[in-house]
Scaffold this active site. Structure first.
Site, mmCIF file in Angstrom:
data_model
loop_
_atom_site.group_PDB
_atom_site.id
_atom_site.type_symbol
_atom_site.label_atom_id
_atom_site.label_comp_id
_atom_site.label_asym_id
_atom_site.label_seq_id
_atom_site.Cartn_x
_atom_site.Cartn_y
_atom_site.Cartn_z
ATOM 1 C CE LYS A 146 -4.379 1.118 0.078
ATOM 2 N NZ LYS A 146 -5.607 0.464 -0.397
ATOM 3 C CG ASP A 186 -7.175 3.640 -1.117
ATOM 4 O OD1 ASP A 186 -7.725 2.539 -0.954
ATOM 5 O OD2 ASP A 186 -7.167 4.513 -0.217
#
Ligand code: NDP
Length: 467
Positions: A146, A186
């Site tokens: 991430k 995201d």
């Protein structure tokens, strides 16, 4: 500074641990808090997983002996870098970029990029840690990562976004690759940003490879990727309801957020005959008592594409009301889908939802429900789908985008959506296998998702030896 939120007063999870389980939980958590100070969201994410897997690990000595939990909480590597760019007035701006490569035990690092001013290293560690179990549940060969930056895309021109993305990728490019690490979008990173990032990677490396997912359809993107997280979340709700002989049709649905996940959760819920009555953003929420239609949702999609606020919905559709500075959880509903951000639904709000007759909750966002609120849902034995399971559709279709890129072909919309449905069903089955209570239909999906996700990664780690 934000505080670590850990469950203390409920009848399941860490609060119910005794003896060896309690000691092991306390030892690992003390270590996590000491080694990762000032990262409460990371502590919270770890505590939630330990709350399910500690008894399982204690029953399976090989995991404990190999120190799998102690290894799982330590990312493979973290990259932090400066992102320098020039704004439209010619001023030099400096942001901080991150990529947390958490684990490549079962495939290349995989997980989105978030551009939001609130992020810090702890945010990406929590998200990367969660991603590990989620990606394992998808049944596909993807590891966990991430990243992102403390850059605020709000109010920036298209050219500023482009320059930021190019500068960000100039550094990130040396750490990623189609078999190494494959980022996606995201919060704050949608189709436009992924396109700028991909363009810059291609320019730097002179290679056209599937190094990012969520790409435009014209240059290697997969059909249904944009819709996948929201659609998948609603399919997961459908699976949970079917398990207790209920249906989504006619049910009132409350959704938070109005970004990618919220929009497509609303779209699929409407398609399946549910009545979606709210959407929100960080300023407030709109309540449409008779339910949004596809046409009204299309207005929201267009509004958000040009950076508008959800408040503008009520100017367009006077049938709705706008609640400034509030979250939608006080609205009576059967299904709640938090699809905005972490810790956006607290214990008091969870109690109100249960009192109002809510029977199912699906985390479209990552960790939107606080530990106290999760306990309220588990105590009430309603169907609670944690993000690892309920929002895994997005990364699953990202993995299928990687597959299509490798094969250099393009599946049809129907083909991808059929696969999405079957993946969500398989995730549901894994949760049932590991989260069922004997002689009842009740499934603790938190335990189910955590244990099923853990097993696959842990077994791979053991197979590799001491790494
Ligand atoms: P978007 O940027 O498209 O939308 C985010 C939405 O959440 C916006 O409505 C935004 O409102 C709201 N929001 C953001 N921060 C806050 C906050 N602090 N308080 C209240 N509302 C907030 O992001 P996505 O829809 O892609 O992501 C939403 C969630 O889903 C995130 O948790 C993400 O990690 C998760 N997720 C996303 C996946 C994907 O495929 N995109 C996959 C799996 C999970 P505003 O405009 O006011 O900021």
């Amino acid at each position: 500074m934000k505080e670590t939120i850990v469950n203390t007063n409920h009848s399941h999870g860490p609060a119910s641990f005794q003896g060896e389980d309690r000691d092991y939980f306390n030892t690992v958590m003390a270590h996590v808090i000491e080694k990762n100070p000032g990262e409460p969201e990371f502590h919270q994410a770890v505590a939630e997983v330990l709350g399910s897997v500690i008894p399982y690990v204690n029953q399976n000595a090989r995991y404990k002996q190999a120190k799998i939990l102690e290894r799982l909480i330590e990312p493979d590597r973290i990259v932090i870098f400066r992102v320098t760019w020039e704004d439209d007035t010619g001023c030099v701006q400096v942001n901080r970029g991150y990529r947390v490569q958490f684990s490549n035990a079962i495939g290349p690092y995989k997980g989105g990029l978030r551009f939001h001013p609130s992020v810090s290293l702890g945010t990406f560690k929590f998200l990367g840690f969660e991603q590990n179990f989620k990606n394992s549940l998808t049944t596909l060969p993807i590891g966990a990562g991430k990243g992102g930056a403390d850059f605020d895309p709000k109010g920036k021109s298209d050219h500023e976004i482009m320059r930021f993305c190019q500068s960000f990728m100039t550094e990130l490019a040396r750490h990623i690759g189609k078999d190494v690490d494959v980022p996606a979008g995201d919060i704050g990173v949608g189709a436009r940003e992924v396109s700028y990032l991909f363009g810059q990677y291609k320019r730097l490396n002179n290679r056209f490879t599937g190094v990012l997912t969520g790409k435009g359809i014209e240059f290697g993107g997969s059909l249904i990727r944009t819709e996948a997280t929201g659609y998948g979340c609603v399919y997961f709700i459908q699976n949970m309801l079917q398990h207790v002989n209920q249906s989504i049709e006619g049910k009132i649905v409350v959704i938070s957020g109005s970004g990618n996940v919220a929009q497509y959760a609303a779209e699929k819920a409407i398609q399946l005959g549910a009545v979606v009555v709210t959407l929100s953003d960080s300023s407030g929420f709109i309540y449409e008592p008779d339910g949004l239609t596809q046409e009204k949702l299309d207005f929201v999609k267009a509004l958000k594409l040009k950076g508008g606020r959800i408040k503008a919905y009520v100017d367009q559709f006077p049938s709705a009301q706008y609640y400034d500075g509030q979250r939608p959880w006080s609205i009576k509903c059967a299904i709640a889908l938090p699809c905005a951000t972490q810790n956006e639904l607290n214990e008091t709000e969870a109690k109100q939802l249960v009192e109002n007759g809510c029977i199912a909750v699906g985390e479209g966002a990552n960790m939107p429900v606080t530990p106290g609120a999760t306990s309220v849902f588990l105590d009430a034995k309603i169907a609670f789908g944690p993000g690892k399971a309920a929002n895994a559709g997005g990364v699953a279709i990202s993995a299928l985008e990687m597959t299509q890129n490798s094969m250099r072909l393009h599946w049809t919309r129907d083909e991808v959506e059929t696969r999405l449905k079957s993946i969500m069903m398989s995730i549901h089955e894994q949760c049932v296998a590991f989260g069922s209570t004997p002689n009842t239909t009740y499934v603790n999906y938190v335990d189910g998702a955590n244990i099923a996700g853990f097993r696959k990664v842990a077994d791979a780690m053991i197979a590799f030896g001491i790494l």
